[in-house]
Design a protein around this motif. Structure first.
Motif, PDB file in Angstrom:
ATOM      1  N   LYS A  94      24.706  15.752  39.531  1.00 54.34           N
ATOM      2  CA  LYS A  94      25.512  16.961  39.705  1.00 54.34           C
ATOM      3  C   LYS A  94      24.579  17.971  40.360  1.00 54.34           C
ATOM      4  CE  LYS A  94      28.189  20.558  37.625  1.00 54.34           C
ATOM      5  NZ  LYS A  94      28.876  21.096  36.498  1.00 54.34           N
ATOM      6  N   CYS A  95      24.984  18.462  41.533  1.00 55.13           N
ATOM      7  CA  CYS A  95      24.107  19.307  42.329  1.00 55.13           C
ATOM      8  C   CYS A  95      24.639  20.727  42.428  1.00 55.13           C
ATOM      9  CB  CYS A  95      23.952  18.722  43.730  1.00 55.13           C
ATOM     10  SG  CYS A  95      23.226  17.065  43.727  1.00 55.13           S
ATOM     11  N   GLU A  96      23.721  21.696  42.420  1.00 52.56           N
ATOM     12  CA  GLU A  96      24.071  23.107  42.501  1.00 52.56           C
ATOM     13  C   GLU A  96      23.206  23.781  43.556  1.00 52.56           C
ATOM     14  OE1 GLU A  96      25.270  24.015  37.928  1.00 52.56           O
ATOM     15  OE2 GLU A  96      23.148  24.132  38.429  1.00 52.56           O
ATOM     16  N   ALA A  97      23.816  24.740  44.253  1.00 52.37           N
ATOM     17  CA  ALA A  97      23.088  25.527  45.247  1.00 52.37           C
ATOM     18  C   ALA A  97      23.582  26.960  45.189  1.00 52.37           C
ATOM     19  CB  ALA A  97      23.308  24.949  46.641  1.00 52.37           C
ATOM     20  N   ASP A  98      22.745  27.875  45.579  1.00 46.60           N
ATOM     21  CA  ASP A  98      23.095  29.289  45.645  1.00 46.60           C
ATOM     22  C   ASP A  98      23.674  29.542  47.035  1.00 46.60           C
ATOM     23  OD1 ASP A  98      23.266  31.952  44.921  1.00 46.60           O
ATOM     24  OD2 ASP A  98      21.208  32.389  45.554  1.00 46.60           O
ATOM     25  N   LEU A  99      25.003  29.619  47.115  1.00 47.35           N
ATOM     26  CA  LEU A  99      25.693  29.783  48.403  1.00 47.35           C
ATOM     27  C   LEU A  99      26.589  31.004  48.367  1.00 47.35           C
ATOM     28  CD1 LEU A  99      26.911  26.106  48.950  1.00 47.35           C
ATOM     29  CD2 LEU A  99      24.893  27.190  49.951  1.00 47.35           C
ATOM     30  N   GLU A 100      26.823  31.568  49.534  1.00 43.49           N
ATOM     31  CA  GLU A 100      27.821  32.624  49.625  1.00 43.49           C
ATOM     32  C   GLU A 100      29.196  32.007  49.421  1.00 43.49           C
ATOM     33  OE1 GLU A 100      27.436  35.069  53.054  1.00 43.49           O
ATOM     34  OE2 GLU A 100      25.359  35.567  52.598  1.00 43.49           O
ATOM     35  N   ASP A 101      30.185  32.847  49.123  1.00 39.43           N
ATOM     36  CA  ASP A 101      31.524  32.335  48.824  1.00 39.43           C
ATOM     37  C   ASP A 101      32.279  31.864  50.057  1.00 39.43           C
ATOM     38  OD1 ASP A 101      31.934  34.839  49.894  1.00 39.43           O
ATOM     39  OD2 ASP A 101      33.306  35.518  48.330  1.00 39.43           O
ATOM     40  N   SER A 102      31.671  31.937  51.217  1.00 42.78           N
ATOM     41  CA  SER A 102      32.349  31.510  52.443  1.00 42.78           C
ATOM     42  C   SER A 102      32.124  30.025  52.747  1.00 42.78           C
ATOM     43  CB  SER A 102      31.879  32.356  53.622  1.00 42.78           C
ATOM     44  OG  SER A 102      30.481  32.228  53.777  1.00 42.78           O
ATOM     45  N   VAL A 103      31.188  29.400  52.053  1.00 39.14           N
ATOM     46  CA  VAL A 103      30.912  27.978  52.280  1.00 39.14           C
ATOM     47  C   VAL A 103      30.806  27.261  50.943  1.00 39.14           C
ATOM     48  CG1 VAL A 103      29.772  28.247  54.528  1.00 39.14           C
ATOM     49  CG2 VAL A 103      28.425  28.399  52.442  1.00 39.14           C
ATOM     50  N   ARG A 104      30.989  25.946  50.988  1.00 37.04           N
ATOM     51  CA  ARG A 104      30.848  25.117  49.788  1.00 37.04           C
ATOM     52  C   ARG A 104      30.231  23.792  50.175  1.00 37.04           C
ATOM     53  NH1 ARG A 104      34.256  20.930  49.724  1.00 37.04           N
ATOM     54  NH2 ARG A 104      36.059  21.019  51.111  1.00 37.04           N
ATOM     55  N   LEU A 105      29.564  23.174  49.229  1.00 38.53           N
ATOM     56  CA  LEU A 105      29.024  21.838  49.445  1.00 38.53           C
ATOM     57  C   LEU A 105      30.147  20.828  49.332  1.00 38.53           C
ATOM     58  CD1 LEU A 105      25.773  22.106  47.309  1.00 38.53           C
ATOM     59  CD2 LEU A 105      25.914  22.009  49.792  1.00 38.53           C
ATOM     60  N   GLY A 106      30.089  19.799  50.126  1.00 42.13           N
ATOM     61  CA  GLY A 106      31.060  18.711  50.053  1.00 42.13           C
ATOM     62  C   GLY A 106      30.391  17.471  49.496  1.00 42.13           C
ATOM     63  N   GLU A 107      30.468  16.383  50.219  1.00 46.64           N
ATOM     64  CA  GLU A 107      29.867  15.129  49.766  1.00 46.64           C
ATOM     65  C   GLU A 107      28.350  15.238  49.804  1.00 46.64           C
ATOM     66  OE1 GLU A 107      29.752  10.428  50.987  1.00 46.64           O
ATOM     67  OE2 GLU A 107      31.435  11.647  51.636  1.00 46.64           O
ATOM     68  N   MET A 108      27.707  14.697  48.776  1.00 45.61           N
ATOM     69  CA  MET A 108      26.250  14.730  48.685  1.00 45.61           C
ATOM     70  C   MET A 108      25.732  13.346  48.330  1.00 45.61           C
ATOM     71  SD  MET A 108      25.827  18.292  46.667  1.00 45.61           S
ATOM     72  CE  MET A 108      27.451  18.308  45.916  1.00 45.61           C
ATOM     73  N   ASN A 109      24.632  12.959  48.971  1.00 49.75           N
ATOM     74  CA  ASN A 109      24.006  11.670  48.689  1.00 49.75           C
ATOM     75  C   ASN A 109      22.518  11.862  48.490  1.00 49.75           C
ATOM     76  OD1 ASN A 109      26.201   9.693  48.979  1.00 49.75           O
ATOM     77  ND2 ASN A 109      26.301  10.513  51.045  1.00 49.75           N
ATOM     78  N   VAL A 110      22.029  11.451  47.326  1.00 49.42           N
ATOM     79  CA  VAL A 110      20.605  11.452  47.039  1.00 49.42           C
ATOM     80  C   VAL A 110      20.073  10.102  47.507  1.00 49.42           C
ATOM     81  CG1 VAL A 110      18.866  11.485  45.209  1.00 49.42           C
ATOM     82  CG2 VAL A 110      20.860  13.008  45.075  1.00 49.42           C
ATOM     83  N   ASN A 111      19.066  10.144  48.380  1.00 46.54           N
ATOM     84  CA  ASN A 111      18.461   8.925  48.913  1.00 46.54           C
ATOM     85  C   ASN A 111      16.969   8.944  48.617  1.00 46.54           C
ATOM     86  OD1 ASN A 111      20.830   7.890  50.373  1.00 46.54           O
ATOM     87  ND2 ASN A 111      20.570   9.751  51.582  1.00 46.54           N
ATOM     88  N   CYS A 112      16.457   7.821  48.092  1.00 48.03           N
ATOM     89  CA  CYS A 112      15.047   7.719  47.747  1.00 48.03           C
ATOM     90  C   CYS A 112      14.486   6.411  48.296  1.00 48.03           C
ATOM     91  CB  CYS A 112      14.855   7.716  46.232  1.00 48.03           C
ATOM     92  SG  CYS A 112      15.613   9.126  45.393  1.00 48.03           S
ATOM     93  N   GLU A 113      13.203   6.411  48.623  1.00 47.21           N
ATOM     94  CA  GLU A 113      12.541   5.203  49.120  1.00 47.21           C
ATOM     95  C   GLU A 113      12.178   4.297  47.954  1.00 47.21           C
ATOM     96  OE1 GLU A 113       8.375   3.941  51.273  1.00 47.21           O
ATOM     97  OE2 GLU A 113       9.271   5.855  51.838  1.00 47.21           O
ATOM     98  N   GLY A 114      12.606   3.041  48.026  1.00 43.51           N
ATOM     99  CA  GLY A 114      12.209   2.066  47.012  1.00 43.51           C
ATOM    100  C   GLY A 114      10.708   1.883  47.041  1.00 43.51           C
ATOM    101  N   PHE A 115      10.084   1.691  45.875  1.00 41.81           N
ATOM    102  CA  PHE A 115       8.627   1.641  45.822  1.00 41.81           C
ATOM    103  C   PHE A 115       8.068   0.433  46.570  1.00 41.81           C
ATOM    104  CE2 PHE A 115       4.429   0.933  44.067  1.00 41.81           C
ATOM    105  CZ  PHE A 115       3.889   2.201  44.197  1.00 41.81           C
ATOM    106  N   SER A 116       8.558  -0.755  46.246  1.00 43.00           N
ATOM    107  CA  SER A 116       8.036  -1.974  46.881  1.00 43.00           C
ATOM    108  C   SER A 116       8.912  -2.486  48.010  1.00 43.00           C
ATOM    109  CB  SER A 116       7.884  -3.084  45.841  1.00 43.00           C
ATOM    110  OG  SER A 116       6.950  -2.704  44.859  1.00 43.00           O
TER     111      SER A 116
END
Length: 174
Positions: A94-116
């Protein structure tokens, strides 16, 4: 009279101790490897790069779509909290950002590099980035049509409003 111990009986405790030591070593993870199930939150910042082990780092924040996704609308930081795993075993955020009321976040994807490898359950510490879409709200569309391209957080502006969205699959994203 005491019976002499057989060499097999004397070696059994040593074999057990060796097996336990190897088992503990096999469960140990490298210092820079992290299991996302154990991570409570991630913070992504504009202008910062991810860590890279097998590939070059990338920006921690990347706007990849939406009608308000342009260089004029800056998201300074997004914090994502681990809310558990889905039925596939993938961590949900669940992601939160400090944004003005004129915009909103839509789809979000967390991507990380696998270690091995790309599919490794363990991830490289510091390698996670967030791809997101940014959309105008009704208020933002009204401002945009009245004033050109106004309404989002512009360079040098201050203030904003908390906004949250869920990562990976946001049912509210259009």
């Amino acid at each position: 009279m005491a019976r002499p111990h057989s060499s097999a009986a004397a070696a059994a405790p040593m074999v057990l101790l060796l097996a336990l030591s190897l088992s503990a070593f096999a469960d140990a993870k490298p210092k820079d490897a992290v299991d996302l199930n154990d991570v409570a939150s991630l913070t992504f910042r504009r202008g910062k790069q991810t860590a890279g082990r097998r590939s070059a780092g990338v920006p921690q924040l990347s706007c990849v779509g939406g009608d308000a996704c342009s260089s004029s609308y800056l998201v300074d930081a997004v914090q994502c909290h681990n809310t558990g795993v889905d039925d596939y075993g993938d961590v949900q955020w669940k992601c939160e950002a400090d944004l003005e009321d004129s915009v909103r976040l839509g789809e979000m994807n967390v991507n990380c590099e696998g270690f091995s490898s790309r599919t490794d359950r363990l991830k490289l510490r510091g390698s996670c980035g967030l791809e997101y879409s940014l959309h105008y709200t009704t208020k933002g569309r009204d401002r945009s049509s009245s004033y050109g391209r106004g309404g989002g957080r512009r360079r040098g502006s201050h203030g904003g409003y908390p906004h949250s969205g869920t990562s990976l699959r946001n049912p509210l994203a259009k």
